[in-house]
Design a protein around this motif. Structure first.
Motif, PDB file in Angstrom:
ATOM      1  N   GLN A  65      -0.785  -0.604  -9.553  1.00  0.00           N
ATOM      2  CA  GLN A  65      -1.318   0.107  -8.390  1.00  0.00           C
ATOM      3  C   GLN A  65      -2.739   0.588  -8.665  1.00  0.00           C
ATOM      4  N   PHE A  66      -3.614   0.308  -7.715  1.00  0.00           N
ATOM      5  CA  PHE A  66      -4.993   0.765  -7.771  1.00  0.00           C
ATOM      6  C   PHE A  66      -5.156   1.912  -6.779  1.00  0.00           C
ATOM      7  N   MET A  80       0.839  -1.188   0.000  1.00  0.00           N
ATOM      8  CA  MET A  80       0.000   0.000   0.000  1.00  0.00           C
ATOM      9  C   MET A  80       0.876   1.241   0.000  1.00  0.00           C
ATOM     10  N   TYR A  81       0.296   2.325  -0.502  1.00  0.00           N
ATOM     11  CA  TYR A  81       1.074   3.539  -0.761  1.00  0.00           C
ATOM     12  C   TYR A  81       0.243   4.774  -0.426  1.00  0.00           C
ATOM     13  N   TRP A  82       0.922   5.832  -0.025  1.00  0.00           N
ATOM     14  CA  TRP A  82       0.303   7.150   0.097  1.00  0.00           C
ATOM     15  C   TRP A  82       1.048   8.120  -0.812  1.00  0.00           C
ATOM     16  N   LEU A 116      -3.670  10.699  -1.844  1.00  0.00           N
ATOM     17  CA  LEU A 116      -4.176   9.529  -2.562  1.00  0.00           C
ATOM     18  C   LEU A 116      -3.548   8.267  -1.988  1.00  0.00           C
ATOM     19  N   CYS A 117      -4.396   7.291  -1.741  1.00  0.00           N
ATOM     20  CA  CYS A 117      -3.943   6.000  -1.263  1.00  0.00           C
ATOM     21  C   CYS A 117      -4.011   5.002  -2.413  1.00  0.00           C
ATOM     22  N   ALA A 118      -3.082   4.069  -2.460  1.00  0.00           N
ATOM     23  CA  ALA A 118      -3.075   3.056  -3.506  1.00  0.00           C
ATOM     24  C   ALA A 118      -2.650   1.721  -2.920  1.00  0.00           C
ATOM     25  N   SER A 119      -2.981   0.657  -3.627  1.00  0.00           N
ATOM     26  CA  SER A 119      -2.530  -0.671  -3.204  1.00  0.00           C
ATOM     27  C   SER A 119      -2.144  -1.476  -4.427  1.00  0.00           C
TER      28      SER A 119
END
Lengths: 116, 115
Positions: free
Chosen positions: A105-106, A32-34, A90-93
């Motif tokens: 990445q979504f 997961m990412y920010w 924005l958050c992504a996974s």
């Protein structure tokens, strides 16, 4: 459509307040990412995690902190919000697919934060 | 230091025309090049992606052209439609710690397709 959720969608808050931006995904993704994105500008990675209890800082320095206690949940916290924190977050996974290890990445819909 | 340079910043195209967005990179460790489409108020969504072992990838009206020696890649939108109006980001990816892939984004191109 990816199942990744962010709340709140919009937040207006005064200087000095503590805030937590929520991000959840139901896809079972490990990573997961920010990202931080100013209007009309590029995305900058501020935090990422490759699994439970792992967090790393991204390319852009940020005063925020993150935690990863559960696979599906990756909250971002600002202990004392300032006007300079005004931005979209924005958050992504992502997770390797059977046919590719390129970790598509979504992204979630984002939280637009305004600090007065 | 911007590792992925994107141009133009904005683009206006007539309906039915071809939209072309260009990106260039420096880091030879990049091994995956996705394009993302972002509508106002939404998060970016993956549009199309390419690996450096191919020179072109086409999906419907969208084509990526990739030039490894020049370290450049571009997005072509054929028969552009008003519904294509959005911000487009190129990106480049490499493996970071723990096998998490980091995406480095270009600065974005705001595309407007006139009816």
């Amino acid at each position: 459509e990816a199942d990744i959720y962010q709340t709140p969608r919009y937040l207006v808050i005064g200087t000095g307040k503590k805030i937590t931006l929520e991000c959840s995904q139901t896809m079972g993704h490990d990573k997961m990412y920010w990202y931080q994105q100013d209007p009309g500008m590029e995305l900058h990675l501020i935090h990422y995690s490759y699994g439970v209890n792992s967090t790393e800082k991204g390319d852009l320095s940020s005063e925020s902190t993150v935690s990863r206690i559960r696979t599906e949940h990756f909250p971002l916290t600002l202990e004392s919000a300032r006007p300079s924190h005004t931005s979209q977050y924005l958050c992504a996974s992502s997770d390797p697919t059977l046919y590719s290890n390129y970790n598509e990445q979504f992204f979630g819909p984002g939280t637009r934060l305004t600090v007065l | 230091q911007q590792q992925v340079k994107q141009s133009p910043q904005s683009l206006i195209v007539q309906k039915g025309g071809i939209s072309i967005i260009n990106c260039a990179y420096e880091n030879t460790a990049f091994d995956y090049f996705p394009w993302y489409q972002q509508f106002p108020g939404k998060g970016p969504a993956l549009l199309i992606a390419i690996r450096p072992d191919v020179s072109e990838k086409k999906e419907g009206r969208f084509t990526i052209s990739f030039n490894k020696s020049a370290k450049q890649f571009s997005l072509h939108i054929m028969d552009s439609q008003p519904g294509d109006s959005a911000t487009y980001f190129c990106a480049a990816s490499t493996i970071s710690s723990g096998s998490a892939r980091q995406l480095t984004f270009g600065s974005g191109t705001q595309l407007t397709v006139l009816p």
